[in-house]
Design an enzyme around this catalytic site. Structure first.
Site, PDB file in Angstrom:
ATOM      1  N   GLU A   1       4.099 -10.386  14.276  1.00 18.89           N
ATOM      2  CA  GLU A   1       3.399 -10.801  15.498  1.00 18.89           C
ATOM      3  C   GLU A   1       3.646 -12.294  15.747  1.00 18.89           C
ATOM      4  O   GLU A   1       3.936 -12.718  16.846  1.00 18.89           O
ATOM      5  CB  GLU A   1       1.904 -10.538  15.308  1.00 18.89           C
TER       6      GLU A   1
ATOM      7  N   ARG B   1       0.812  -1.220   0.000  1.00 18.13           N
ATOM      8  CA  ARG B   1       0.000   0.000   0.000  1.00 18.13           C
ATOM      9  C   ARG B   1       0.845   1.270   0.000  1.00 18.13           C
ATOM     10  O   ARG B   1       0.319   2.347  -0.306  1.00 18.13           O
ATOM     11  CB  ARG B   1      -1.005  -0.053   1.154  1.00 18.13           C
TER      12      ARG B   1
HETATM   13  O1  LIG Z   1       3.509  -1.730  11.557  1.00 15.60           O
HETATM   14  P1  LIG Z   1       3.322  -3.173  11.171  1.00 15.60           P
HETATM   15  O2  LIG Z   1       2.776  -4.004  12.295  1.00 15.60           O
HETATM   16  O3  LIG Z   1       4.545  -3.774  10.560  1.00 15.60           O
HETATM   17  O4  LIG Z   1       2.157  -3.211  10.087  1.00 15.60           O
HETATM   18  C1  LIG Z   1       2.054  -2.277   9.051  1.00 15.60           C
HETATM   19  C2  LIG Z   1       2.151  -2.930   7.718  1.00 15.60           C
HETATM   20  O5  LIG Z   1       1.064  -3.869   7.575  1.00 15.60           O
HETATM   21  C3  LIG Z   1       0.343  -3.569   6.386  1.00 15.60           C
HETATM   22  O6  LIG Z   1       0.860  -4.252   5.299  1.00 15.60           O
HETATM   23  P2  LIG Z   1       0.641  -5.810   5.105  1.00 15.60           P
HETATM   24  O7  LIG Z   1       1.773  -6.548   5.745  1.00 15.60           O
HETATM   25  O8  LIG Z   1      -0.744  -6.170   5.544  1.00 15.60           O
HETATM   26  O9  LIG Z   1       0.838  -6.014   3.561  1.00 15.60           O
HETATM   27  P3  LIG Z   1       0.078  -5.431   2.266  1.00 15.60           P
HETATM   28  O10 LIG Z   1       0.269  -3.904   2.257  1.00 15.60           O
HETATM   29  O11 LIG Z   1       0.825  -6.066   1.148  1.00 15.60           O
HETATM   30  O12 LIG Z   1      -1.360  -5.792   2.360  1.00 15.60           O
HETATM   31  C4  LIG Z   1       0.552  -2.079   6.199  1.00 15.60           C
HETATM   32  O13 LIG Z   1       0.305  -1.682   4.855  1.00 15.60           O
HETATM   33  C5  LIG Z   1       1.985  -1.903   6.614  1.00 15.60           C
HETATM   34  O14 LIG Z   1       2.905  -2.156   5.557  1.00 15.60           O
HETATM   35  N1  LIG Z   2      -5.361  -2.515  11.622  1.00 14.72           N
HETATM   36  C1  LIG Z   2      -4.822  -2.527  10.402  1.00 14.72           C
HETATM   37  N2  LIG Z   2      -5.519  -2.017   9.355  1.00 14.72           N
HETATM   38  C2  LIG Z   2      -4.966  -2.011   8.111  1.00 14.72           C
HETATM   39  N3  LIG Z   2      -3.764  -2.522   7.830  1.00 14.72           N
HETATM   40  C3  LIG Z   2      -3.040  -3.025   8.842  1.00 14.72           C
HETATM   41  N4  LIG Z   2      -1.796  -3.562   8.887  1.00 14.72           N
HETATM   42  C4  LIG Z   2      -1.536  -3.914  10.158  1.00 14.72           C
HETATM   43  N5  LIG Z   2      -2.579  -3.627  10.957  1.00 14.72           N
HETATM   44  C5  LIG Z   2      -3.529  -3.055  10.161  1.00 14.72           C
END
Ligand SMILES: O=P(O)(O)OC[C@H]1O[C@H](OP(=O)(O)OP(=O)(O)O)[C@H](O)[C@@H]1O
Ligand SMILES: Nc1ncnc2[nH]cnc12
Length: 182
Positions: free
Chosen positions: A107, A70
C-alpha cells in the site's frame, strides 16, 4: 462431507475468527486467524475443511508453498495431507543459501520475498497457501516468483478473502478461499 455439514463447519470457524477495528492502523479491520486455534473444536473443524478442499484439487501438486508468516500455520499440514514437500517463501533476509527474490508494491512502499533456489528442483506444479488475501499483492508476487522459476501454480489457496479489495483479480492462477468477507 455434505454441503450442509460444510456450511455448518464454516459458520463455526467464522464465529471464532475475531475481528479488530483499526488494527494495526486506522481503517483496517483486522481478521485474526489465531483466535480459531484458541478453540480446539474450531481448530479441528478448520483442519477438516482444509483437508477436504485440498484433496479435491484436480491439478497435480508437487509441493506446497507457504507464505510468511501465517501461511506457515497451514502449509506443512496441507503438504502432509497431499504427501508432498513443504517449501517456505519468506520476507527478505530470513532464508539462508542461494535465493531467488522478487520485489513487489505494498500500500505504501515496496517489499521483497525470497525462495531458496534449489527448493523447486524437480517440481512442475505447486499449491501456494496463506491465511488471507487482502490487496493480493503478496500472493501475486509469490505467483510471479514461482512462475519465473518455470514452475506452474496449480492453485492459490487462502482461508480468508477480503473480497472488497479486489485482490483476486490480480492473481495469475486458479484461486480458492474458504471464507469470503465483503
Ligand atoms: O493481500 P495483501 O494485501 O498482500 O495482504 C495479505 C498478506 O498480509 C498478511 O501478512 P503480513 O504482511 O501482515 O505479514 P505476517 O503474516 O508476517 O503478519 C497476510 O498474512 C498476507 O500474507
Ligand atoms: N484485514 C486484515 N486482517 C488480517 N491480516 C491482514 N493482512 C492484510 N490485511 C489484513
Amino acid at each position: 462431507m455434505d454441503e450442509l455439514d460444510r456450511e455448518r463447519k464454516l459458520e463455526l470457524v467464522k464465529k471464532h475468527i475475531n475481528s479488530y477495528p483499526d488494527f494495526p492502523k486506522e481503517g483496517i479491520l483486522f481478521r485474526d486467524i489465531f483466535s480459531v486455534f484458541n478453540d480446539q473444536t474450531a481448530s479441528e473443524v478448520l483442519q477438516e475443511l482444509i483437508a477436504d478442499h485440498v484433496k479435491s484439487i484436480e491439478k497435480s501438486v508437487d509441493a506446497v508453498i507457504g507464505l510468511e508468516s501465517r501461511g506457515f500455520l497451514f502449509g506443512p499440514q496441507i503438504a502432509n495431507t497431499l504427501s508432498v514437500p513443504f517449501i517456505p517463501i519468506r520476507k527478505k533476509g530470513k532464508l539462508p543459501g542461494e535465493l531467488v527474490r522478487i520485489e513487489y508494491s505494498l500500500e505504501y512502499g515496496k517489499d521483497v520475498i525470497e525462495l531458496q533456489k534449489d527448493s523447486l528442483c524437480g517440481k512442475s506444479s505447486v499449491l501456494i497457501v496463506d491465511d488471507l488475501l487482502a490487496t493480493g499483492g503478496t500472493m501475486k508476487a509469490a505467483c510471479d516468483l514461482i512462475k519465473s522459476c518455470g514452475v506452474d501454480v496449480a492453485e492459490c489457496f487462502v482461508i480468508m478473502e477480503l473480497s472488497g479489495l479486489g485482490g483476486k483479480s490480480k492473481i495469475p492462477a486458479p484461486f480458492h478461499s474458504l471464507i469470503c468477507y465483503d
